[in-house]
Design a protein around this motif. Sequence first.
Motif, mmCIF file in Angstrom:
data_model
loop_
_atom_site.group_PDB
_atom_site.id
_atom_site.type_symbol
_atom_site.label_atom_id
_atom_site.label_comp_id
_atom_site.label_asym_id
_atom_site.label_seq_id
_atom_site.Cartn_x
_atom_site.Cartn_y
_atom_site.Cartn_z
ATOM 1 N N HIS A 97 0.823 -1.204 0.000
ATOM 2 C CA HIS A 97 0.000 0.000 0.000
ATOM 3 C C HIS A 97 0.857 1.254 0.000
ATOM 4 C CE1 HIS A 97 0.122 0.056 4.532
ATOM 5 N NE2 HIS A 97 0.024 1.343 4.343
ATOM 6 N N VAL A 98 0.256 2.287 -0.555
ATOM 7 C CA VAL A 98 0.913 3.586 -0.674
ATOM 8 C C VAL A 98 -0.056 4.635 -0.142
ATOM 9 C CG1 VAL A 98 1.887 5.290 -2.265
ATOM 10 C CG2 VAL A 98 2.186 2.837 -2.724
ATOM 11 N N LEU A 99 0.436 5.491 0.747
ATOM 12 C CA LEU A 99 -0.338 6.633 1.223
ATOM 13 C C LEU A 99 0.170 7.873 0.503
ATOM 14 C CD1 LEU A 99 -0.441 6.060 5.097
ATOM 15 C CD2 LEU A 99 -2.083 5.313 3.367
ATOM 16 N N PHE A 100 -0.735 8.598 -0.131
ATOM 17 C CA PHE A 100 -0.410 9.843 -0.819
ATOM 18 C C PHE A 100 -0.828 10.995 0.100
ATOM 19 C CE2 PHE A 100 -1.285 6.735 -4.100
ATOM 20 C CZ PHE A 100 -0.298 6.950 -5.047
ATOM 21 N N PHE A 101 0.122 11.819 0.529
ATOM 22 C CA PHE A 101 -0.180 12.986 1.347
ATOM 23 C C PHE A 101 -0.406 14.153 0.385
ATOM 24 C CE2 PHE A 101 2.143 10.114 4.058
ATOM 25 C CZ PHE A 101 1.339 10.092 5.188
ATOM 26 N N MET A 102 -1.667 14.533 0.235
ATOM 27 C CA MET A 102 -2.046 15.501 -0.788
ATOM 28 C C MET A 102 -1.913 16.956 -0.330
ATOM 29 S SD MET A 102 -2.468 13.368 -3.129
ATOM 30 C CE MET A 102 -2.940 14.464 -4.454
ATOM 31 N N THR A 103 -1.754 17.176 0.968
ATOM 32 C CA THR A 103 -1.564 18.536 1.466
ATOM 33 C C THR A 103 -0.274 18.587 2.288
ATOM 34 O OG1 THR A 103 -2.773 18.192 3.549
ATOM 35 C CG2 THR A 103 -4.076 18.914 1.621
ATOM 36 N N GLU A 104 0.321 19.752 2.328
ATOM 37 C CA GLU A 104 1.526 19.945 3.133
ATOM 38 C C GLU A 104 1.209 19.747 4.611
ATOM 39 O OE1 GLU A 104 5.280 20.066 3.971
ATOM 40 O OE2 GLU A 104 4.649 20.292 1.887
ATOM 41 N N TYR A 125 -9.670 5.767 0.206
ATOM 42 C CA TYR A 125 -9.066 4.766 -0.673
ATOM 43 C C TYR A 125 -9.348 5.095 -2.132
ATOM 44 C CZ TYR A 125 -8.063 2.100 3.446
ATOM 45 O OH TYR A 125 -7.556 1.711 4.657
ATOM 46 N N VAL A 126 -8.300 5.033 -2.955
ATOM 47 C CA VAL A 126 -8.457 5.317 -4.378
ATOM 48 C C VAL A 126 -8.377 4.054 -5.225
ATOM 49 C CG1 VAL A 126 -7.664 7.707 -4.239
ATOM 50 C CG2 VAL A 126 -5.996 5.887 -4.632
ATOM 51 N N ILE A 127 -7.904 2.964 -4.652
ATOM 52 C CA ILE A 127 -7.925 1.668 -5.333
ATOM 53 C C ILE A 127 -8.606 0.710 -4.375
ATOM 54 C CG2 ILE A 127 -6.575 -0.257 -6.267
ATOM 55 C CD1 ILE A 127 -4.363 1.678 -6.910
ATOM 56 N N SER A 128 -9.660 0.069 -4.842
ATOM 57 C CA SER A 128 -10.419 -0.810 -3.962
ATOM 58 C C SER A 128 -9.788 -2.196 -3.899
ATOM 59 C CB SER A 128 -11.858 -0.927 -4.456
ATOM 60 O OG SER A 128 -11.912 -1.791 -5.568
ATOM 61 N N ASP A 129 -10.361 -3.039 -3.066
ATOM 62 C CA ASP A 129 -9.893 -4.419 -2.921
ATOM 63 C C ASP A 129 -10.009 -5.193 -4.231
ATOM 64 O OD1 ASP A 129 -11.240 -4.869 0.419
ATOM 65 O OD2 ASP A 129 -9.454 -3.851 -0.291
ATOM 66 N N ARG A 130 -10.895 -4.773 -5.115
ATOM 67 C CA ARG A 130 -11.090 -5.482 -6.367
ATOM 68 C C ARG A 130 -10.131 -5.022 -7.460
ATOM 69 N NH1 ARG A 130 -15.602 -5.194 -3.865
ATOM 70 N NH2 ARG A 130 -16.985 -3.654 -4.671
ATOM 71 N N GLY A 131 -9.289 -4.075 -7.176
ATOM 72 C CA GLY A 131 -8.295 -3.635 -8.141
ATOM 73 C C GLY A 131 -8.824 -2.650 -9.158
ATOM 74 N N ASP A 132 -9.890 -1.916 -8.819
ATOM 75 C CA ASP A 132 -10.395 -0.902 -9.732
ATOM 76 C C ASP A 132 -9.321 0.147 -9.967
ATOM 77 O OD1 ASP A 132 -12.790 -2.218 -9.598
ATOM 78 O OD2 ASP A 132 -13.630 -0.896 -8.071
ATOM 79 N N SER A 133 -9.398 0.816 -11.124
ATOM 80 C CA SER A 133 -8.391 1.834 -11.392
ATOM 81 C C SER A 133 -8.737 3.125 -10.658
ATOM 82 C CB SER A 133 -8.277 2.082 -12.894
ATOM 83 O OG SER A 133 -9.511 2.479 -13.412
ATOM 84 N N VAL A 134 -7.788 3.993 -10.595
ATOM 85 C CA VAL A 134 -7.911 5.233 -9.838
ATOM 86 C C VAL A 134 -8.692 6.264 -10.628
ATOM 87 C CG1 VAL A 134 -6.593 7.114 -8.823
ATOM 88 C CG2 VAL A 134 -5.724 4.797 -8.719
ATOM 89 N N ALA A 135 -9.575 6.944 -9.945
ATOM 90 C CA ALA A 135 -10.292 8.063 -10.535
ATOM 91 C C ALA A 135 -10.033 9.271 -9.648
ATOM 92 C CB ALA A 135 -11.785 7.767 -10.613
ATOM 93 N N SER A 181 -8.774 15.561 -0.734
ATOM 94 C CA SER A 181 -8.627 14.773 0.486
ATOM 95 C C SER A 181 -7.191 14.879 0.968
ATOM 96 C CB SER A 181 -8.967 13.312 0.219
ATOM 97 O OG SER A 181 -10.310 13.182 -0.168
ATOM 98 N N PRO A 182 -6.972 14.976 2.284
ATOM 99 C CA PRO A 182 -5.603 15.165 2.778
ATOM 100 C C PRO A 182 -4.711 13.945 2.589
ATOM 101 C CG PRO A 182 -7.188 15.160 4.595
ATOM 102 C CD PRO A 182 -7.963 15.074 3.335
ATOM 103 N N VAL A 183 -5.273 12.741 2.720
ATOM 104 C CA VAL A 183 -4.485 11.521 2.583
ATOM 105 C C VAL A 183 -5.281 10.515 1.757
ATOM 106 C CG1 VAL A 183 -3.259 9.659 3.765
ATOM 107 C CG2 VAL A 183 -3.468 11.893 4.871
ATOM 108 N N LEU A 184 -4.644 9.990 0.705
ATOM 109 C CA LEU A 184 -5.256 8.967 -0.133
ATOM 110 C C LEU A 184 -4.463 7.674 0.021
ATOM 111 C CD1 LEU A 184 -5.696 11.077 -3.397
ATOM 112 C CD2 LEU A 184 -7.399 10.646 -1.632
ATOM 113 N N ALA A 185 -5.150 6.546 -0.076
ATOM 114 C CA ALA A 185 -4.483 5.255 0.072
ATOM 115 C C ALA A 185 -4.752 4.385 -1.143
ATOM 116 C CB ALA A 185 -4.975 4.545 1.327
ATOM 117 N N ALA A 186 -3.714 3.732 -1.624
ATOM 118 C CA ALA A 186 -3.831 2.738 -2.688
ATOM 119 C C ALA A 186 -3.356 1.405 -2.102
ATOM 120 C CB ALA A 186 -2.968 3.129 -3.882
ATOM 121 N N VAL A 187 -4.241 0.422 -2.084
ATOM 122 C CA VAL A 187 -3.907 -0.917 -1.595
ATOM 123 C C VAL A 187 -4.007 -1.845 -2.786
ATOM 124 C CG1 VAL A 187 -4.526 -2.760 0.012
ATOM 125 C CG2 VAL A 187 -4.849 -0.367 0.675
#
Length: 186
Positions: A113-120, A140-150, A158-164
């Motif tokens: 997993h990757v956490l994207f910090f979108m704000t300083e 979450y920007v990528i779901s458990d089913r592997g959907d692509s990011v939108a 959002s301040p923090v986004l997660a891709a699993v």
Amino acid sequence: MTDLTRRGFALSLVAGAGTLAACGNGIGGRGPAVIDARVDATLQEMYRLYPNTAQLAQKANGMLVMPLVTEAGLGFGGAYGRGALRVGGVTVDYYSVVKGSGGLQIGAQQYAHVLFFMTEAALSEFRKSPGWAAGADLEYVISDRGDSVAADTTTVLSPVLAAVFGRAGLRVGATLEGTKYTRIIP
């Protein structure tokens, strides 16, 4: 809950996390070079599987990359992994993630997993804290089913986004969970 029950629960979580840490989850190698190599490979795979994450990475103030998290549970469960915080494409710190859970659950799985910090502000709060718990502001920007990011306007604000992604194994159940990220010296 009685003190004995709380103590037993805490000991179960600690024992579970310790077992996972030693179970050969691919993060057993020591040293920053090993973690950095795994972070690089994880990012390359994420960008290949989900090309839109490259745009998120460019907009992010920083990214916490956990190349491999191993999670297991039977009633009580836990997870452990190690990774790196990248700011401007450069590793600035190393972190571990520990997760505890309790409830109806059985199985084991591994994932990245990757956490994207979108704000300083979100990045600064993460770096200043002695241990950061994933909270309600995590989207979450990528779901458990592997959907692509939108990445729409709401997502980018959002301040923090997660891709699993990269899940392997099977774990099922309904649990209450807590996740904590802590700075480490590899």
